[in-house]
Write a protein that holds these residues in place. Structure first.
Motif, PDB file in Angstrom:
ATOM      1  N   THR A  95       0.837  -1.200   0.000  1.00  0.00           N
ATOM      2  CA  THR A  95       0.000   0.000   0.000  1.00  0.00           C
ATOM      3  C   THR A  95       0.868   1.243   0.000  1.00  0.00           C
ATOM      4  N   ASN A  96       0.365   2.283  -0.560  1.00  0.00           N
ATOM      5  CA  ASN A  96       1.048   3.571  -0.577  1.00  0.00           C
ATOM      6  C   ASN A  96       0.569   4.345   0.651  1.00  0.00           C
ATOM      7  N   SER A  97       1.011   3.883   1.821  1.00  0.00           N
ATOM      8  CA  SER A  97       0.529   4.429   3.078  1.00  0.00           C
ATOM      9  C   SER A  97       1.698   4.901   3.927  1.00  0.00           C
ATOM     10  N   VAL A  98       1.546   6.085   4.494  1.00  0.00           N
ATOM     11  CA  VAL A  98       2.506   6.599   5.464  1.00  0.00           C
ATOM     12  C   VAL A  98       1.779   6.628   6.803  1.00  0.00           C
ATOM     13  N   ILE A  99       2.347   5.958   7.782  1.00  0.00           N
ATOM     14  CA  ILE A  99       1.694   5.836   9.091  1.00  0.00           C
ATOM     15  C   ILE A  99       2.405   6.747  10.095  1.00  0.00           C
ATOM     16  N   PHE A 100       1.623   7.607  10.730  1.00  0.00           N
ATOM     17  CA  PHE A 100       2.125   8.515  11.758  1.00  0.00           C
ATOM     18  C   PHE A 100       1.555   8.071  13.102  1.00  0.00           C
TER      19      PHE A 100
END
Length: 139
Positions: A95-100
């Motif tokens: 997935t093209n996901s950035v998790i903060f």
């Protein structure tokens, strides 16, 4: 980092079609108030129903599969603990996901409620967690 500044900078850096997926708590409070959609459509997804801790990471996978957009995933340290295993899914599905992760070392809302209601505060603080190592462990 100040949460308002973080949301402002996240908004500035995000592409128009980015989708924000947030867990209940700090991430959703500030993002729902201050992250403004740049284009029409559903670009902000959160679940306040019954305090759905751990919602954001698995929901980010679904949002990615439905949109193929950049997914900005906002989770608190408490919520992260509920769905940390989904990092394997995030990696496997590419997935093209950035998790903060908003880290206040506690179940902050529960702690605040105990304090306001005059109850003894217990069971809400976390020990030190190395979130970078967790992320590295999942690749």
């Amino acid at each position: 980092m100040n949460p308002l500044k973080f949301i402002r900078e996240l908004w500035r850096a995000s592409p128009e079609d980015a989708i924000v997926v947030a867990d209940p708590g700090t991430g959703a409070i500030y993002a729902s108030s201050f992250f403004k959609a740049k284009v029409p459509g559903r670009h902000f997804i959160f679940n306040y129903g019954l305090g759905g801790l751990g919602y954001a990471i698995p929901a980010s996978v679904g949002a990615y599969l439905a949109s193929n957009s950049l997914i900005l995933t906002l989770t608190g340290d408490g919520s992260f603990g509920f769905s940390v295993g989904e990092l394997e899914t995030v990696k496997r599905m590419k997935t093209n996901s950035v998790i903060f992760v908003f880290n206040n070392s506690s179940y902050g809302w529960i702690r605040a409620e105990m304090k306001v209601s005059g109850k003894e505060i217990r069971g809400t603080d976390f020990s030190s967690v190395d979130y970078v190592k967790i992320a590295e462990g999942f690749g």
